[in-house]
Design an enzyme around this catalytic site. Structure first.
Site: not given
Length: 317
Positions: A56, A204, A109, A81-82, A141
């Site tokens: 990402g 997810t 991505n 993970i962020g 996000c």
């Protein structure tokens, strides 16, 4: 014709086309799990792989979340993970030239935080469009432009994203949906109307873990993204629901761990599938998934993997 050539000729064709993008295999490596190291974008690691999604990426570098980032659960994995990454500029200058020199198509991505940064990111990617097979918009996000909820959680949010970004990117544009959407089917239909070439179903699921010894949540942000075999039945249902409502290709994603899982996604209506968490256990698992799927297709007497797309919806096999 030699015996080996005859045997190969009898094997099912595993190639697919996603909105005009031709891939040698219906299996795609999902975002977030694959190194941006050119070594891993070549055989033997890419056997059975049709395309690879980048990690990402965001317009500017991100350090990611503090505290615990990975926590194993029964049949699953929680991650927080962020979106740690070096930013688009570094990816374009350092990583893309190396990984795009392989035979494996690159899917970028792009995480949508603010629309302005996403616009800037797509404009940057246009300069290297010849090296990119598709852009996959991550609309999961949280954002500051739209009340803090994820862009993909509502029809209004996804409409704003594509209204702003679709005119900027002329190439293949996939939208990776979030299962946290209030109405996943409705969001997918809006994505189609607003110009998405394919929808990825999905990202997810939100979950959490409690550290009993410390008597507090494991993650600093409390919740994290759950992936792995535990979510496969949920992902399969999501694919089935969305594929019955849209005409653009659906790419199934979530908990696939074997060839039968991958074929189940296709039978439910997916054109292709993405595999993620299993690669954290075995970097070469794509080869096994590919061969298991091909063996089953051979057993069924199928000449192409494309022949089974959606057939499970009608009980034709």
């Amino acid at each position: 014709m030699s015996l080996s050539e005859a045997s190969k000729a009898l094997q099912p064709d595993m190639s697919v086309s996603i909105g005009g993008l031709d891939l040698s295999s219906f299996l795609i490596i999902a975002s977030g799990v694959w190194p941006h190291d050119a070594t891993f974008w070549r055989k033997p690691y890419t056997e059975g792989v049709g395309a690879i999604c980048s990690k990402g990426l965001t317009r500017y570098p991100k350090a990611g979340n503090r505290g615990v980032r990975i926590w194993e659960t029964p049949s699953g994995l929680l991650n927080s993970i962020g979106l740690q990454n070096e930013g688009l500029q570094a990816f374009i200058e350092k990583d893309l030239p190396e990984i795009s020199s392989s035979e494996i198509p690159v899917v970028v991505n792009l995480a949508i935080e603010t629309l302005e940064e996403a616009k800037e990111g797509l404009i940057m990617l246009r300069s290297v469009a010849n090296r990119i097979a598709a852009v996959e918009l991550n609309v999961s996000c949280p954002n500051v432009d739209f009340g803090g909820m994820s862009w993909g959680s509502s029809e209004e949010g996804i409409s704003k994203v594509l209204e702003a970004l679709r005119p900027i990117w002329e190439g293949m544009l996939w939208v990776k949906l979030t299962p946290q959407a209030k109405d996943l089917v409705g969001v997918a239909m809006v994505a189609q109307r607003r110009g998405a070439d394919a929808v990825v179903v999905s990202n997810t699921w939100l979950g959490m873990a409690m550290d009993v010894d410390r008597k507090r949540p494991v993650f600093d942000r409390i919740t994290a993204g759950l992936s792995g075999p535990a979510v496969f039945p949920l992902a399969l249902k999501s694919v089935y629901d969305v594929a019955g409502a849209v005409s653009v290709p659906v790419i199934g994603c979530g908990g696939i761990s074997c060839g039968k899982d991958a074929l189940a996604m296709l039978l439910a209506g997916a054109t292709a599938v993405e595999v993620g968490s299993m690669l954290l256990h075995d970097l070469r698992c794509m080869k096994n998934v590919y061969h298991e799927a091909r063996e089953k297709l051979t057993e069924w007497g199928m000449s192409s993997v494309r022949d089974i797309v959606g057939k499970g919806r009608r009980g034709e096999i």
